[in-house]
Design a protein around this motif. Structure first.
Motif, PDB file in Angstrom:
ATOM      1  N   TRP A 290       4.531  14.561  13.335  1.00  0.00           N
ATOM      2  CA  TRP A 290       3.213  14.438  12.454  1.00  0.00           C
ATOM      3  C   TRP A 290       3.427  14.190  11.136  1.00  0.00           C
ATOM      4  CZ3 TRP A 290       0.322  18.748  10.294  1.00  0.00           C
ATOM      5  CH2 TRP A 290      -0.891  18.095   9.600  1.00  0.00           C
ATOM      6  N   ILE A 291       3.091  13.108  10.602  1.00  0.00           N
ATOM      7  CA  ILE A 291       3.178  13.027   9.023  1.00  0.00           C
ATOM      8  C   ILE A 291       1.946  12.999   8.391  1.00  0.00           C
ATOM      9  CG2 ILE A 291       4.266  11.817   7.241  1.00  0.00           C
ATOM     10  CD1 ILE A 291       6.478  10.949   9.251  1.00  0.00           C
ATOM     11  N   ARG A 292       1.559  13.641   7.340  1.00  0.00           N
ATOM     12  CA  ARG A 292       0.388  13.421   6.597  1.00  0.00           C
ATOM     13  C   ARG A 292       0.630  12.937   5.306  1.00  0.00           C
ATOM     14  NH1 ARG A 292      -4.494  16.369   5.605  1.00  0.00           N
ATOM     15  NH2 ARG A 292      -4.695  15.984   7.844  1.00  0.00           N
ATOM     16  N   LEU A 293      -0.200  11.881   4.883  1.00  0.00           N
ATOM     17  CA  LEU A 293       0.094  11.013   3.702  1.00  0.00           C
ATOM     18  C   LEU A 293      -1.154  10.922   2.979  1.00  0.00           C
ATOM     19  CD1 LEU A 293       1.826   9.128   6.361  1.00  0.00           C
ATOM     20  CD2 LEU A 293       3.142   8.672   4.402  1.00  0.00           C
ATOM     21  N   ALA A 294      -1.013  10.778   1.546  1.00  0.00           N
ATOM     22  CA  ALA A 294      -1.829  10.672   0.888  1.00  0.00           C
ATOM     23  C   ALA A 294      -1.698   9.634  -0.437  1.00  0.00           C
ATOM     24  CB  ALA A 294      -2.621  11.598   0.289  1.00  0.00           C
ATOM     25  N   PRO A 295      -2.440   9.041  -0.961  1.00  0.00           N
ATOM     26  CA  PRO A 295      -2.017   7.965  -2.298  1.00  0.00           C
ATOM     27  C   PRO A 295      -1.410   8.834  -3.156  1.00  0.00           C
ATOM     28  CG  PRO A 295      -4.380   7.675  -1.572  1.00  0.00           C
ATOM     29  CD  PRO A 295      -3.796   8.771  -0.935  1.00  0.00           C
ATOM     30  N   PRO A 296      -0.242   8.230  -3.905  1.00  0.00           N
ATOM     31  CA  PRO A 296       0.338   9.034  -4.848  1.00  0.00           C
ATOM     32  C   PRO A 296      -0.611   9.660  -6.044  1.00  0.00           C
ATOM     33  CG  PRO A 296       1.653   7.012  -4.461  1.00  0.00           C
ATOM     34  CD  PRO A 296       0.343   6.934  -3.754  1.00  0.00           C
ATOM     35  N   ARG A 297      -0.141  10.790  -6.529  1.00  0.00           N
ATOM     36  CA  ARG A 297      -0.919  11.386  -7.605  1.00  0.00           C
ATOM     37  C   ARG A 297      -0.612  10.309  -8.638  1.00  0.00           C
ATOM     38  NH1 ARG A 297       0.295  15.642  -4.157  1.00  0.00           N
ATOM     39  NH2 ARG A 297      -1.590  17.043  -3.569  1.00  0.00           N
ATOM     40  N   THR A 298      -1.609  10.327  -9.682  1.00  0.00           N
ATOM     41  CA  THR A 298      -1.427   9.519 -10.994  1.00  0.00           C
ATOM     42  C   THR A 298      -1.591  10.552 -12.097  1.00  0.00           C
ATOM     43  OG1 THR A 298      -3.643   9.096 -11.056  1.00  0.00           O
ATOM     44  CG2 THR A 298      -2.048   7.334 -10.049  1.00  0.00           C
TER      45      THR A 298
ATOM     46  N   HIS B 174       1.005  -1.224  -0.161  1.00  0.00           N
ATOM     47  CA  HIS B 174       0.063   0.044   0.112  1.00  0.00           C
ATOM     48  C   HIS B 174       0.919   1.256   0.030  1.00  0.00           C
ATOM     49  CE1 HIS B 174      -3.363  -2.625   1.276  1.00  0.00           C
ATOM     50  NE2 HIS B 174      -2.513  -3.225   2.028  1.00  0.00           N
ATOM     51  N   ARG B 175       0.843   2.030  -1.135  1.00  0.00           N
ATOM     52  CA  ARG B 175       1.705   3.241  -1.091  1.00  0.00           C
ATOM     53  C   ARG B 175       1.285   4.408  -1.028  1.00  0.00           C
ATOM     54  NH1 ARG B 175       6.703   1.262  -2.681  1.00  0.00           N
ATOM     55  NH2 ARG B 175       6.843  -0.746  -3.537  1.00  0.00           N
ATOM     56  N   PHE B 176       1.836   5.200  -0.365  1.00  0.00           N
ATOM     57  CA  PHE B 176       1.319   6.625   0.113  1.00  0.00           C
ATOM     58  C   PHE B 176       2.543   7.658  -0.077  1.00  0.00           C
ATOM     59  CE2 PHE B 176      -1.638   3.772   1.957  1.00  0.00           C
ATOM     60  CZ  PHE B 176      -2.846   4.315   1.815  1.00  0.00           C
ATOM     61  N   ALA B 177       2.151   8.696  -0.372  1.00  0.00           N
ATOM     62  CA  ALA B 177       3.076   9.917  -0.506  1.00  0.00           C
ATOM     63  C   ALA B 177       2.983  10.805   0.610  1.00  0.00           C
ATOM     64  CB  ALA B 177       3.036  10.763  -1.913  1.00  0.00           C
ATOM     65  N   VAL B 178       4.169  11.288   1.090  1.00  0.00           N
ATOM     66  CA  VAL B 178       4.176  12.337   2.115  1.00  0.00           C
ATOM     67  C   VAL B 178       3.689  13.831   1.544  1.00  0.00           C
ATOM     68  CG1 VAL B 178       5.528  13.632   3.708  1.00  0.00           C
ATOM     69  CG2 VAL B 178       6.165  11.334   3.377  1.00  0.00           C
ATOM     70  N   GLU B 179       2.546  14.208   2.160  1.00  0.00           N
ATOM     71  CA  GLU B 179       1.843  15.656   1.666  1.00  0.00           C
ATOM     72  C   GLU B 179       2.943  16.845   2.592  1.00  0.00           C
ATOM     73  OE1 GLU B 179      -2.154  15.974   1.663  1.00  0.00           O
ATOM     74  OE2 GLU B 179      -1.971  15.253  -0.453  1.00  0.00           O
TER      75      GLU B 179
END
Length: 368
Positions: free
Chosen positions: A334-342, A319-324
């Motif tokens: 605190w780290i906010r992550l979201a799915p990588p932009r395609t 499950h891959r996420f990117a650091v925002e």
């Protein structure tokens, strides 16, 4: 006042700030902000969407501006609506106020409400979607959850957890209070205040007996709390603390995350706080849009992991996420992550909101 562009920037910033104050207050309506410039370019009023049944942001701002709006400019974060719902169309309110120009940020994706810009143009109002407004909006998350629901048909889901550096949310004996420090916990409670609902599982309910309310560090309640939800088939005891949550209580009697979200039709933003079984279910179902990870500088060496039941079997299927963005909170991070932009969406969101430094630019904790 200076040039019109300077006035527009001031009004845009005021409108965005107003919209941010409406987050979770206006749900299920969008948290919109508006600002009015008079004919000379002076900022004379702002407004934000009121709770359901109340006025939209445009009406609030125009009511506050009164006659000063005539011949002036209305700046609004979302395209004005052109339909009659619980209130009348914003387009008619704008026309009645005699506004000469409307500047808006995001085009309304809701086909029922969209088309306000065209209606106003047809009536002689100068309407434009402005890059300045979009640029300032890029640093605001006010409309993010609402836009997500319009596009996906479900709430935006944030999985929140507090863990040790080696990825445990509780020690082997079950103790977990507190893994993170006071600053991180205060930040998490501010995030709760901005959500519409918060979900835990039956296991967390039995172990912690939480209220899931939003509180200040001294225990006093914040102005608002989310709807407190328990997901699972186990009955919730009559004396459970969660039943007293100031934001209300709901038992989501299902183990299916999709069904759980369907039971929250008015929610724009939902926080999943666990435990690991519920978190793993949402992750495995592909329903995690954000991760708010609070990491403490401790190692437990064992205990309960952050998620269960979402094993992928191989690294290639991770499950891959990117650091925002990220921020030091006392000794924690605190780290906010979201799915990588395609791809490049029409409206992109800031990777580093104002006031938040990148992790590598933040000062190290004082070790003296």
């Amino acid at each position: 006042m200076g040039t019109f562009d300077e006035s527009l920037r001031v009004a845009t910033q005021a409108a965005v700030a107003a919209g941010e104050r409406a987050v979770a207050v206006s749900s299920p309506n969008p948290p919109v902000g508006a600002a009015v410039l008079d004919a000379a370019g002076n900022l004379v009023a702002t407004g934000a969407t009121e709770p359901v049944g109340g006025r939209h942001a445009e009406a609030v701002a125009l009511d506050a501006a009164g006659g000063a709006a005539r011949g002036g400019t209305l700046v609004v974060t979302l395209e004005p609506c052109a339909h009659t719902g619980r209130t009348g169309p914003c387009t008619q309110r704008i026309l009645d106020a005699g506004v000469a120009r409307v500047v808006y940020g995001v085009t309304d994706p809701n086909p029922v409400a969209a088309g306000g810009a065209e209606v106003l143009r047809d009536r002689g109002v100068d309407v434009r979607q402005d890059e300045v407004t979009l640029g300032v909006l890029a640093n605001s998350e006010a409309l993010r959850a609402w836009m997500h629901r319009q596009e996906s048909g479900r709430p935006l889901v944030t999985w929140k957890y507090a863990a040790s550096l080696d990825g445990f949310v509780a020690a082997s004996d079950g103790t977990s209070q507190w893994i993170t420090g006071e600053a991180a916990r205060e930040h998490a409670h501010r995030q709760r205040e901005l959500a519409d609902a918060i979900i835990v599982g039956s296991g967390t309910l039995a172990a912690d007996d939480p209220t899931l309310s939003a509180r200040f560090p001294d225990g006093a309640p914040r102005p608002r709390s989310p709807l407190a939800c328990v997901m699972g088939m186990t009955n919730v005891p009559a004396d459970a603390a969660i039943r007293t949550s100031p934001g209300g209580f709901r038992h989501l009697r299902t183990r299916d995350p999709h069904e759980a979200l369907a039971m929250l039709p008015d929610a724009l933003h939902v926080i999943v706080e666990g435990g690991p079984t519920v978190a793993g279910a949402f992750l495995a179902a592909g329903l995690v849009d954000h991760i708010d990870a609070y990491l403490a500088p401790i190692l437990l060496g064992g205990g309960r992991g952050i998620a269960e039941g979402a094993d992928v079997g191989t690294l290639a299927a991770a499950h891959r996420f990117a650091v925002e963005y990220n921020e030091y909170l006392g000794e924690d991070v605190w780290i906010r992550l979201a799915p990588p932009r395609t791809g490049e969406p029409e409206y992109t969101w800031s990777m580093e909101p104002p006031g938040r430094e990148p992790l590598d630019a933040a000062p190290l904790p004082d070790e003296s």
